[in-house]
Design a protein around this motif. Structure first.
Motif, short mmCIF file in Angstrom:
data_model
loop_
_atom_site.label_atom_id
_atom_site.label_comp_id
_atom_site.label_asym_id
_atom_site.label_seq_id
_atom_site.Cartn_x
_atom_site.Cartn_y
_atom_site.Cartn_z
N ASN A 6 -5.28 -52.83 -26.65
CA ASN A 6 -5.63 -51.77 -27.59
C ASN A 6 -7.14 -51.66 -27.78
OD1 ASN A 6 -4.42 -49.77 -29.22
ND2 ASN A 6 -4.95 -50.90 -31.06
N LYS A 12 -10.60 -46.01 -20.36
CA LYS A 12 -9.69 -45.20 -21.18
C LYS A 12 -10.25 -43.81 -21.44
CE LYS A 12 -7.42 -48.98 -23.62
NZ LYS A 12 -7.21 -49.64 -24.91
N PHE A 13 -11.10 -43.33 -20.52
CA PHE A 13 -11.72 -42.02 -20.72
C PHE A 13 -10.70 -40.90 -20.82
CE2 PHE A 13 -11.28 -42.48 -16.18
CZ PHE A 13 -10.86 -41.23 -15.77
N LEU A 15 -8.33 -40.78 -22.70
CA LEU A 15 -8.01 -40.56 -24.12
C LEU A 15 -8.86 -39.44 -24.72
CD1 LEU A 15 -7.52 -44.19 -25.48
CD2 LEU A 15 -5.79 -42.41 -25.29
N TRP A 16 -10.03 -39.17 -24.08
CA TRP A 16 -10.86 -38.06 -24.57
C TRP A 16 -10.07 -36.75 -24.53
CZ3 TRP A 16 -15.47 -39.24 -20.78
CH2 TRP A 16 -16.17 -40.35 -21.24
N ILE A 20 -2.88 -34.93 -28.55
CA ILE A 20 -1.86 -35.28 -29.55
C ILE A 20 -2.51 -35.82 -30.82
CG2 ILE A 20 0.14 -36.75 -30.04
CD1 ILE A 20 0.69 -36.70 -26.99
N GLY A 21 -2.15 -35.22 -31.95
CA GLY A 21 -2.65 -35.68 -33.24
C GLY A 21 -4.06 -35.22 -33.57
N ARG A 22 -4.68 -34.45 -32.70
CA ARG A 22 -6.06 -34.00 -32.93
C ARG A 22 -6.11 -32.78 -33.85
NH1 ARG A 22 -8.76 -38.24 -32.10
NH2 ARG A 22 -8.70 -39.12 -30.03
N GLN A 23 -7.24 -32.61 -34.51
CA GLN A 23 -7.44 -31.45 -35.37
C GLN A 23 -8.56 -30.58 -34.79
OE1 GLN A 23 -6.79 -32.40 -39.50
NE2 GLN A 23 -6.14 -34.45 -38.94
N GLY A 25 -11.79 -30.16 -34.90
CA GLY A 25 -12.96 -30.81 -34.30
C GLY A 25 -12.60 -31.54 -33.02
N GLY A 26 -11.42 -32.14 -33.01
CA GLY A 26 -10.94 -32.85 -31.82
C GLY A 26 -10.68 -31.89 -30.67
N TRP A 27 -10.13 -30.73 -30.99
CA TRP A 27 -9.90 -29.70 -29.97
C TRP A 27 -11.24 -29.23 -29.40
CZ3 TRP A 27 -5.53 -28.36 -27.60
CH2 TRP A 27 -4.33 -28.73 -28.19
N TYR A 29 -13.93 -30.99 -29.22
CA TYR A 29 -14.43 -32.11 -28.40
C TYR A 29 -13.79 -32.07 -27.00
CZ TYR A 29 -14.96 -37.03 -27.00
OH TYR A 29 -15.24 -38.19 -26.32
N ARG A 33 -15.67 -31.35 -23.35
CA ARG A 33 -15.64 -32.28 -22.22
C ARG A 33 -15.11 -31.58 -20.96
NH1 ARG A 33 -17.20 -38.07 -23.12
NH2 ARG A 33 -18.68 -37.37 -24.67
N ASP B 71 1.47 -40.26 -34.46
CA ASP B 71 0.23 -40.01 -33.70
C ASP B 71 -0.98 -39.62 -34.54
OD1 ASP B 71 1.39 -40.42 -31.04
OD2 ASP B 71 2.50 -38.59 -31.46
N VAL B 72 -0.86 -39.72 -35.85
CA VAL B 72 -2.02 -39.41 -36.70
C VAL B 72 -2.30 -40.61 -37.62
CG1 VAL B 72 -2.95 -37.84 -38.45
CG2 VAL B 72 -1.44 -36.94 -36.68
N THR B 167 -13.80 -45.45 -25.83
CA THR B 167 -14.33 -45.89 -24.54
C THR B 167 -15.53 -46.84 -24.65
OG1 THR B 167 -15.54 -43.81 -24.49
CG2 THR B 167 -13.52 -43.91 -23.21
N ALA B 207 -16.73 -34.64 -33.14
CA ALA B 207 -15.32 -34.26 -33.15
C ALA B 207 -14.79 -34.13 -34.58
CB ALA B 207 -14.47 -35.27 -32.38
N GLU B 209 -13.13 -35.94 -36.31
CA GLU B 209 -11.80 -36.51 -36.55
C GLU B 209 -11.86 -37.58 -37.65
OE1 GLU B 209 -8.83 -35.81 -35.44
OE2 GLU B 209 -9.31 -34.32 -33.92
#
Lengths: 130, 243
Positions: A6, A12-13, A15-16, A20-23, A25-27, A29, A33, B71-72, B167, B207, B209
């Protein structure tokens, strides 16, 4: 070794890009990318195409025929879209960094994306009709 | 309070030393107005005593029960089951991301706590010092009085939600940078080299988040943006300062 599962890692790039679970700002981001990678890929493609000039007029003329195909024009539209999306989203990042609209970054993102959608539509119509 | 019970399946991340991570499902009947932590505790109390998870206060003060719910990132002691699932559905509970898993849902927060200390953020403030801070120059004084870093409960939800933190093990992360902002470069100029670095505030990619999941409304992203302004101001001043 289990502790590593974990743990953050450059490997783990991917994951960028996990939406799933993003809001909002995450969208933004994820979009930033993806468009950055797309534009970087295009830059190398562009240099390869320019390299065709070294093969003389015939080679370049053959490429120009290909460049007028609908599939190629669609590819160009993707480049234009990536540039617009990345540029406008970059403005959101620059503005919030300077303290502008920090508490309204979500509205800023949606507003800029609305402008981007209109601009992409205009470019699309022009590229396929003119 | 609704008297109607819901039948849900609690799908919990399990991982003991030497085991590969996997999920175990626990069907149960719950009151939808109970909290997610209540359901997790019920598994431990009546179904599987080997389930490992962190919790203490049950009223969003200790910050121990942060987990990923469907997932949140959520503070499970104040997240009603009604808000995150429905009758007959599955409720997935996982440990926070970007922290090493110790066992099942419990993660190792040691490095995070150390970094909070490095920037001078204190977990507990005396009442005399917990006054409303001086609002940063870019903030509206009226609204900032309700956004205090003293409210940060060091739950780690912001680190888990941050895509940039996924990362990099060295990235300070939202809560730590927020702690540095609260200290302020004017008060502690030694923080400049720490935060103005590859693994400092420039690794944040806006982001937001962290702010979206913060249960204490500390608004870490806004603090990072404010800290950037402080760093830019300090670096600009140094350009014109005689050596």
């Amino acid at each position: 070794m289990e502790k590593q599962r974990n743990h953050p890692s450059p490997l783990k790039f991917w994951l960028w890009f996990n939406p799933i679970g993003r809001q909002a700002g995450g969208w933004a981001y994820i979009l930033h990318r993806i468009t950055a990678l797309g534009l970087t890929f295009y830059l190398y493609l562009h240099l390869i195409v320019l390299g065709l000039l070294a093969k003389g007029p015939d080679g370049y003329d053959q490429f120009l025929v290909l460049a007028h195909s609908p599939l190629f024009v669609f590819g160009e539209l993707l480049v234009v879209a990536a540039g617009i999306l990345h540029g406008l989203n970059g403005m959101r990042i620059a503005l919030t960094t300077l303290g502008v609209s920090v508490t309204r970054q979500k509205q800023l993102f949606f507003g800029l994306m609305a402008i981007a959608a209109i601009a992409i539509l205009v470019f699309g119509i022009r590229m396929f009709t003119v | 309070m609704s008297p109607a019970k819901w039948n849900i399946i609690l799908k919990i991340h399990r991982q003991k030393q030497g085991e590969a991570p996997h999920f175990e499902e626990f069907p149960m009947q719950v009151d939808p107005d109970e909290y997610v932590l209540d359901a997790v505790e019920r598994v431990w109390a009546f179904m599987d005593r080997s389930l490992c998870f962190r919790h203490a206060c049950h009223h969003s003060t200790c910050g121990a029960c942060g987990m990923r719910v469907n997932d949140v990132e959520k503070l499970t002691c104040i997240t009603p089951i009604r808000e995150v699932t429905r009758d007959g559905a599955t409720l997935k509970v996982e440990p926070l991301r970007n922290f090493p898993v110790v066992s099942d849902l419990a993660v190792d927060m040691g490095t995070f706590y150390s970094r909070m200390e490095t920037v001078g953020a204190r977990a507990v403030l005396p009442v005399s010092e917990a006054e409303i801070e001086n609002p940063p120059t870019t903030w509206d004084a009226d609204e900032s009085q309700y956004i205090r870093l003293a409210d940060c409960i060091e739950c780690g939800l912001c680190i888990s939600a941050c895509p940039a933190a996924a990362t990099s093990t060295e990235y300070l992360g939202p809560a730590v940078l927020a702690g540095a902002q609260d200290q302020g470069l004017k008060r502690n100029l030694k923080l400049l080299e720490l935060v103005d670095s590859e693994d400092g505030l420039w690794r944040c990619h806006s982001a937001f988040e962290c702010t979206a999941v913060c249960p204490s409304f500390v608004d870490p992203a806004r603090r990072i943006m404010d800290l950037r302004m402080q760093v830019i101001e300090e670096r600009f001043k140094r350009l014109f300062r005689k050596p």
